[in-house]
Design an enzyme around this catalytic site. Sequence first.
Site, PDB file in Angstrom:
ATOM      1  N   LYS A  54       0.827  -1.211   0.000  1.00 35.07           N
ATOM      2  CA  LYS A  54       0.000   0.000   0.000  1.00 35.07           C
ATOM      3  C   LYS A  54       0.859   1.258   0.000  1.00 35.07           C
ATOM      4  O   LYS A  54       0.651   2.176  -0.794  1.00 35.07           O
ATOM      5  CB  LYS A  54      -0.912  -0.010   1.221  1.00 35.07           C
ATOM      6  CG  LYS A  54      -1.583   1.332   1.539  1.00 35.07           C
ATOM      7  CD  LYS A  54      -2.356   1.244   2.835  1.00 35.07           C
ATOM      8  CE  LYS A  54      -3.005   2.578   3.193  1.00 35.07           C
ATOM      9  NZ  LYS A  54      -2.109   3.480   3.917  1.00 35.07           N
ATOM     10  N   ASN A  55       1.828   1.330   0.927  1.00 33.92           N
ATOM     11  CA  ASN A  55       2.602   2.568   1.076  1.00 33.92           C
ATOM     12  C   ASN A  55       3.449   2.861  -0.161  1.00 33.92           C
ATOM     13  O   ASN A  55       3.626   4.019  -0.544  1.00 33.92           O
ATOM     14  CB  ASN A  55       3.480   2.489   2.325  1.00 33.92           C
ATOM     15  CG  ASN A  55       2.663   2.497   3.605  1.00 33.92           C
ATOM     16  OD1 ASN A  55       1.503   2.902   3.601  1.00 33.92           O
ATOM     17  ND2 ASN A  55       3.246   2.055   4.701  1.00 33.92           N
ATOM     18  N   ARG A  80      -4.934  10.888   3.025  1.00 38.44           N
ATOM     19  CA  ARG A  80      -3.647  11.425   3.462  1.00 38.44           C
ATOM     20  C   ARG A  80      -2.552  11.266   2.408  1.00 38.44           C
ATOM     21  O   ARG A  80      -1.674  12.104   2.263  1.00 38.44           O
ATOM     22  CB  ARG A  80      -3.208  10.763   4.777  1.00 38.44           C
ATOM     23  CG  ARG A  80      -1.981  11.443   5.360  1.00 38.44           C
ATOM     24  CD  ARG A  80      -1.639  11.012   6.760  1.00 38.44           C
ATOM     25  NE  ARG A  80      -0.521  11.794   7.250  1.00 38.44           N
ATOM     26  CZ  ARG A  80      -0.615  12.974   7.812  1.00 38.44           C
ATOM     27  NH1 ARG A  80      -1.804  13.513   7.958  1.00 38.44           N
ATOM     28  NH2 ARG A  80       0.446  13.628   8.221  1.00 38.44           N
ATOM     29  N   ASP A 121      -5.714   8.097   9.116  1.00 41.30           N
ATOM     30  CA  ASP A 121      -5.967   7.432  10.388  1.00 41.30           C
ATOM     31  C   ASP A 121      -6.047   8.421  11.531  1.00 41.30           C
ATOM     32  O   ASP A 121      -5.347   9.437  11.551  1.00 41.30           O
ATOM     33  CB  ASP A 121      -4.835   6.433  10.712  1.00 41.30           C
ATOM     34  CG  ASP A 121      -4.865   5.229   9.796  1.00 41.30           C
ATOM     35  OD1 ASP A 121      -5.968   4.829   9.423  1.00 41.30           O
ATOM     36  OD2 ASP A 121      -3.794   4.712   9.467  1.00 41.30           O
ATOM     37  N   ASP A 128       3.898   0.254  11.770  1.00 32.99           N
ATOM     38  CA  ASP A 128       2.621  -0.265  11.291  1.00 32.99           C
ATOM     39  C   ASP A 128       2.336  -1.684  11.766  1.00 32.99           C
ATOM     40  O   ASP A 128       1.200  -2.160  11.628  1.00 32.99           O
ATOM     41  CB  ASP A 128       2.575  -0.224   9.760  1.00 32.99           C
ATOM     42  CG  ASP A 128       2.346   1.182   9.224  1.00 32.99           C
ATOM     43  OD1 ASP A 128       1.976   2.065  10.017  1.00 32.99           O
ATOM     44  OD2 ASP A 128       2.545   1.398   8.020  1.00 32.99           O
ATOM     45  N   MET A 159       6.222   6.524  17.641  1.00 32.57           N
ATOM     46  CA  MET A 159       5.924   7.523  16.622  1.00 32.57           C
ATOM     47  C   MET A 159       4.550   8.168  16.755  1.00 32.57           C
ATOM     48  O   MET A 159       4.375   9.334  16.442  1.00 32.57           O
ATOM     49  CB  MET A 159       6.088   6.904  15.233  1.00 32.57           C
ATOM     50  CG  MET A 159       7.529   6.565  14.910  1.00 32.57           C
ATOM     51  SD  MET A 159       7.748   5.939  13.234  1.00 32.57           S
ATOM     52  CE  MET A 159       7.272   7.360  12.255  1.00 32.57           C
TER      53      MET A 159
END
Length: 434
Positions: A22-23, A97, A121, A319, A341
């Site tokens: 995805k990223n 985002r 998110d 993640d 984070m």
Amino acid sequence: MASFVIEGGCRMSGEIIPQGAKNEALQVICAVLLTPEKVTIANVPDILDVNNLIQLLRDMQVKVERLSLDTYAFQADNVDLDYLKTEDFVRKSASLRGSVMIVGPLLARFGKAVLPKPGGDKIGRRRLDTHFTGIQKLGATFTYNQDAQLYEIEAKRLKGAYMLLDEASVTGTANILMAAVLAEGTTTIYNAACEPYLQQLSKMLIQMGADISGVGSNLLTIQGVESLKGANHLILPDMIEVGSFIGMAAMTGSDITIKNTGFDMLGIIPESFRRLGITVEQQGDDIHIPTHDSYEIDTFIDGSIMTIADAPWPGLTPDLLSVFLVVATQAVGSVLIHQKMFESRLFFVDKLIDMGAQIILCDPHRATVIGLGNRYKLRGATMVSPDIRAGIALLIAAMSAEGTSRIHNIDQIDRGYQNIDKRLNSIGARITRL
């Protein structure tokens, strides 16, 4: 609002293939704006965030052709910059985002961009200072339009610069990198993120004609070029989904083979699961997780409680910490999960506590998990998914629990996991989508 109904206690067996990352997909799809030529991208995951970004490009008059289930051709030879001024663009980009990463390509090629306050998110404050500061150093000016609540960004011609990023932001590095490839002169990015996603983006840009050195390190040097050409790109398997499947297999006592994992790009993810006592067997590019009747958390050499913490690559990706936390609840032993984070990402543990997990939430960043092994199974519950990663963690918990669970707001899971219910049901899970 869609929901999952999960019948817990089902053991799975068989093979499962992870989706495309995805990223990485969000980054390389934004990069197609850098050239008027055709760019073909394969292994694109069919998930909400990626599909919404592709639709946003369509709305900008980028030609998009779906060549197969997971392969798209993009051609940005007639981009409608006036669309950036419309309410439709503001609404769509604010809800996604990943759309922040169109700023770098638009500035580099067209000299202007618009950025609404982005969504995504609800996991705490996710500042954009790294994006802004880096792009400003390349010569862009930011003007905040209070009435429209968006940033208007302009630059007649970006010029290379030296910058030391205040944090190794993945999307920040990607945005600056895409802006710098068409900037005049040399750009040096120190403390750059170096995740596999960035390495893949860099390889694609180099194939398009960019001059980038230092790929895979935290020091990138970019010699600006006049223009970029088309390219063909293959997206890596999603390391987050691979890690999710490892934890899911162990926690449900399943025997699963994860195919085509891109093992060499998984970093310390397999070894981190081994620290929880999970058997992770590499078979070429595949991973086999045998049936676990139990698994025991390791300790440090001096016998103290294990800590699993996130860190910039090649450290453990944040993640996956939600998955590590939920998997630890059914291990033997204790572990401290330290989420550095994001200050709100551990707040979903109250749902696990309701299911019978022994967890002490120390503060917004740390949770101590007391694993009770098979002595006390989690019990089914009704939950709401707050974000993508907590959503998959709650799904794993529900699949291992006794009884039936219901998870609401599964759109959050669909944002990052492709047809997850159908794929898991095909190997023995019992998940119903309502």
